[in-house]
Design a protein around this motif. Sequence first.
Motif, mmCIF file in Angstrom:
data_model
loop_
_atom_site.group_PDB
_atom_site.id
_atom_site.type_symbol
_atom_site.label_atom_id
_atom_site.label_comp_id
_atom_site.label_asym_id
_atom_site.label_seq_id
_atom_site.Cartn_x
_atom_site.Cartn_y
_atom_site.Cartn_z
ATOM 1 N N HIS A 256 0.863 -1.357 0.017
ATOM 2 C CA HIS A 256 -0.109 -0.053 -0.027
ATOM 3 C C HIS A 256 0.853 1.264 -0.017
ATOM 4 O O HIS A 256 1.782 1.441 0.450
ATOM 5 N N VAL A 257 0.756 2.107 -0.596
ATOM 6 C CA VAL A 257 1.067 3.596 -0.562
ATOM 7 C C VAL A 257 0.229 4.651 -0.421
ATOM 8 O O VAL A 257 -0.848 4.475 -0.333
ATOM 9 N N LEU A 258 0.740 5.643 0.186
ATOM 10 C CA LEU A 258 -0.078 7.087 0.099
ATOM 11 C C LEU A 258 0.311 8.118 -0.911
ATOM 12 O O LEU A 258 1.745 8.331 -0.939
ATOM 13 N N PHE A 259 -0.781 8.813 -1.526
ATOM 14 C CA PHE A 259 -0.172 10.095 -2.464
ATOM 15 C C PHE A 259 -0.167 11.096 -1.349
ATOM 16 O O PHE A 259 -1.220 11.388 -0.673
ATOM 17 N N LEU A 260 0.788 12.138 -1.535
ATOM 18 C CA LEU A 260 0.629 13.298 -0.888
ATOM 19 C C LEU A 260 -0.205 14.365 -1.702
ATOM 20 O O LEU A 260 0.180 14.553 -2.663
ATOM 21 N N GLN A 261 -1.186 14.994 -1.031
ATOM 22 C CA GLN A 261 -1.916 16.026 -1.861
ATOM 23 C C GLN A 261 -2.079 17.299 -0.962
ATOM 24 O O GLN A 261 -2.306 17.258 0.152
ATOM 25 N N GLU A 262 -1.558 18.350 -1.796
ATOM 26 C CA GLU A 262 -1.598 19.587 -0.732
ATOM 27 C C GLU A 262 -2.799 20.284 -1.165
ATOM 28 O O GLU A 262 -3.565 20.474 -2.002
ATOM 29 N N LYS A 263 -3.451 20.731 0.088
ATOM 30 C CA LYS A 263 -4.802 21.364 0.032
ATOM 31 C C LYS A 263 -4.722 22.654 -0.366
ATOM 32 O O LYS A 263 -5.616 23.157 -0.908
#
Lengths: 270, 167
Positions: A256-263
Motif C-alpha cells: 500500500h502507498v499514500l499519495f501526498l496531496q496539498e490542500k
Amino acid sequence: MPAWQLIAPILLAGAIFIAQQQGMSLGVLHRGLQFLHSPVYWVWQGPGALMEKAALLWQGKQSVLLENSRLRQDNLNLQAKIQVLRFLELENQGLRTLLNVGEDPQTHFVAARVLRLDLDPFRQQVLVNKGKKEGISVGQPVVDAGGLVGVVLEVAENTSRMLLLTDPHFAVSVQSLKSGERAIATGNGGGGELRLNYVPRTAPFVEGETLVTSGLGGRFPAGVPVGVITSIQHDINARFALISVRPTAELQKLRHVLFLQEKSTPQGEG
Amino acid sequence: MREKRWHKIVFLILGCYSFALCTVCPLPFELQSYRPLWVWLFVMYCAQTLSPFFNPCVACGIGLWMDSLLGVPLGQHALVLTTLAYWAALWQKNVPWYWQWGRVAVALGFGQGLLVGLHSLSGYSMPEKYWLGVMVSSALWPLFAWFCHRAGSFFFQPKIAMSYRNK
C-alpha cells in the motif's frame, strides 16, 4: 505478404518512438492505450483482493484479537504524538504569522493498493489502483509508512504508474537530519539503493545518518524520510565521495502507498 | 462454420489479454529474468495461423499496447513484434511447429537484441540476465504452440503445419 505490411508499421512505430524521445506529447494515443489495457489490471485486482480476504479468514480469531490489541496500543501512542505535533503546528503557525511568512500547505493522503511492482534493473516502477478519478496528478509525491517511495509518472482513469526512488531516472534533493548538509540523491537501478552525487570528500556525512527531503525545487515537501547512509567510500583519486543510501521505504514488500496531496499552495518560502 | 472472422478476433483478444496477465503477474525478484515472453510467442503463433487476417500491422498495434502496459517508451515492442510477426509469417506451413524451436530462439534473440538496443537509446543500461527469457521461451515454444493450437481449435481451424504429413 506485401512489403508495405512490414514497412508501414515499422515506420509508424519508429516515428512514435522518435517522437517520444524528442519529448513530443502523445496524450491521445497514451490515453487510448491505457483504456485498452486497463482490463488487465482490473482483472488482476480481483484475485489480489480475494487473497487478502482469504488470508484474513485463515488467520483465526485469536491472532485477529492480538493484532487488534496491538493496533489499539499503536493508536493510543500515535494519538499522543499527534497531540504534541498539534501543539508544535500551532506554535509554528504563530511564529510564521509573526514573521509575516506564508502558511505551510496542508497535506492530506490518498491511500492506494499496489497492483504491479516492477523491480527490473532498468525500470523500477509501480502501478497502483488509484488514478484521475481520485484526483491523482503527474508529479505527485508518494510515500509509505517508512518514507518516500517515488513520484507519479503517468495517470490513467483508474490507475496510475509511479517511478520508484531507486529508478536510475529518479533524483531528489535531500538533506542530513544531523548536519543539514544537502545533496542530490539518484536511483541506482538493480541494487535497490540510492547514491549521493557530487558530494565533496570533505562533506560531513556519516554512515547510519538519516536523510530527508530538503523541499528544494518544490516537488517534494521538506522532511519526508528518504534513506539511511549505508556506506561512504573515499577514493584518493576521485574528487567526490561515493555514498550509498538504503531507502527507508520497504520497496520489496510494498503493498500500500499514500499519495501526498496539498490542500493549499504556499504563499512564500519559510 | 469455424472460419468466421469474429472467431479469430475473439481468439486474438482473449489470447492477448490472457498472456498479458501472465506477463504482468508478480514473480519473486530472482525469477523475473526467467519469465517467458508470452505475448511475443503468441504473436508469432498468430502470425502463422491467422494469416492474412493477422499481419505485421496488427502486431504493431499489439506492440504499442504492450509498451503502454509495461510503461516503457511507446514504439519499442511495436518495432520488435512487427519484425517477429513478419518473420514468423514467412515460415508459415513450411516447418511443423515442434521443429521450429531453433528458429523461434533466433527470432526471439533478434527481437530481444533489438529491444535492448532501443532501451539503450532511451538511456537505460543493459541488464545481465536479459537473455534468460529468450531461452525459456524458446524451450517452451512446442508446448506453447500445442496449447494455442488446442485452444484455437475451439474458435477456428488453425492453419499451422502440425506434422510432416500435413506438409
